[in-house]
Write a protein that holds these residues in place. Structure first.
Motif, PDB file in Angstrom:
ATOM      1  N   GLY A  40     -34.054  14.199  74.241  1.00 30.42           N
ATOM      2  CA  GLY A  40     -35.466  14.603  74.283  1.00 30.42           C
ATOM      3  C   GLY A  40     -35.959  15.037  72.927  1.00 30.42           C
ATOM      4  N   ALA A  41     -35.125  15.785  72.196  1.00 34.23           N
ATOM      5  CA  ALA A  41     -35.509  16.213  70.842  1.00 34.23           C
ATOM      6  C   ALA A  41     -35.635  15.005  69.930  1.00 34.23           C
ATOM      7  CB  ALA A  41     -34.472  17.197  70.290  1.00 34.23           C
ATOM      8  N   ARG A  44     -38.779  13.271  70.897  1.00 43.05           N
ATOM      9  CA  ARG A  44     -39.965  13.928  70.363  1.00 43.05           C
ATOM     10  C   ARG A  44     -40.116  13.629  68.876  1.00 43.05           C
ATOM     11  NH1 ARG A  44     -38.294  19.136  71.881  1.00 43.05           N
ATOM     12  NH2 ARG A  44     -37.507  18.582  73.903  1.00 43.05           N
ATOM     13  N   ALA A  47     -41.332  10.132  68.678  1.00 37.09           N
ATOM     14  CA  ALA A  47     -42.758  10.050  69.046  1.00 37.09           C
ATOM     15  C   ALA A  47     -43.630  10.603  67.927  1.00 37.09           C
ATOM     16  CB  ALA A  47     -43.003  10.811  70.343  1.00 37.09           C
ATOM     17  N   ALA A  48     -43.195  11.702  67.307  1.00 43.18           N
ATOM     18  CA  ALA A  48     -43.979  12.268  66.203  1.00 43.18           C
ATOM     19  C   ALA A  48     -44.018  11.296  65.031  1.00 43.18           C
ATOM     20  CB  ALA A  48     -43.383  13.604  65.768  1.00 43.18           C
TER      21      ALA A  48
END
Length: 134
Positions: A40-41, A44, A47-48
């Motif tokens: 998930g990190a 993220r 995605a960023a």
């Protein structure tokens, strides 16, 4: 005899199979949560990164579209200028063609009339001829 008994220490009771199963399940859940957290990190971060790339691309495209619009305006202005010049030159050519047609018509009437060569000379003024000299 077990290795623990040989060392002289107290013996530990063996854990029950149920307790082993529960410990394995808890360990599996903790490992799963850690894997989900790490992915998930990373997701993220990914995605960023994608979002920042998309913003950079959008900014670059906007700049390129502005440049394209500016160039298009310049080219359109140049096209209008050249089209106006072209129209003026066409009108000038038509005028010259009319003048040529008029001159050809005059030449045709001059050469077709009787004594046309003398008429040309008279129209241009007296011609000095060697036999006129005394």
């Amino acid at each position: 005899m077990s290795a623990e008994r040989d060392r002289g220490g107290p013996t530990r009771p063996r854990p029950s199979p149920l307790r082993t199963l529960v410990a394995l399940a808890v360990g599996f859940m903790v490992a799963s949560l850690l894997i989900l957290f790490v992915s998930g990190a990373g997701g993220r971060g990914f995605a960023a990164d994608r979002l920042s790339r998309a913003q950079e691309i959008e900014t670059r495209e906007a700049h390129l579209y502005r440049q394209l619009a500016d160039r298009d305006a310049v080219l359109e202005s140049q096209r209008r200028i050249y089209m106006e010049r072209f129209r003026r030159l066409e009108a000038h050519i038509r005028q010259k063609e009319q003048e040529i047609a008029t001159l050809r018509a005059r030449l045709a009437t001059i050469t077709s009339s009787p004594g046309g060569a003398r008429t040309v000379g008279v129209a241009q003024g007296p011609i000095d001829r060697p036999d006129d000299v005394d």
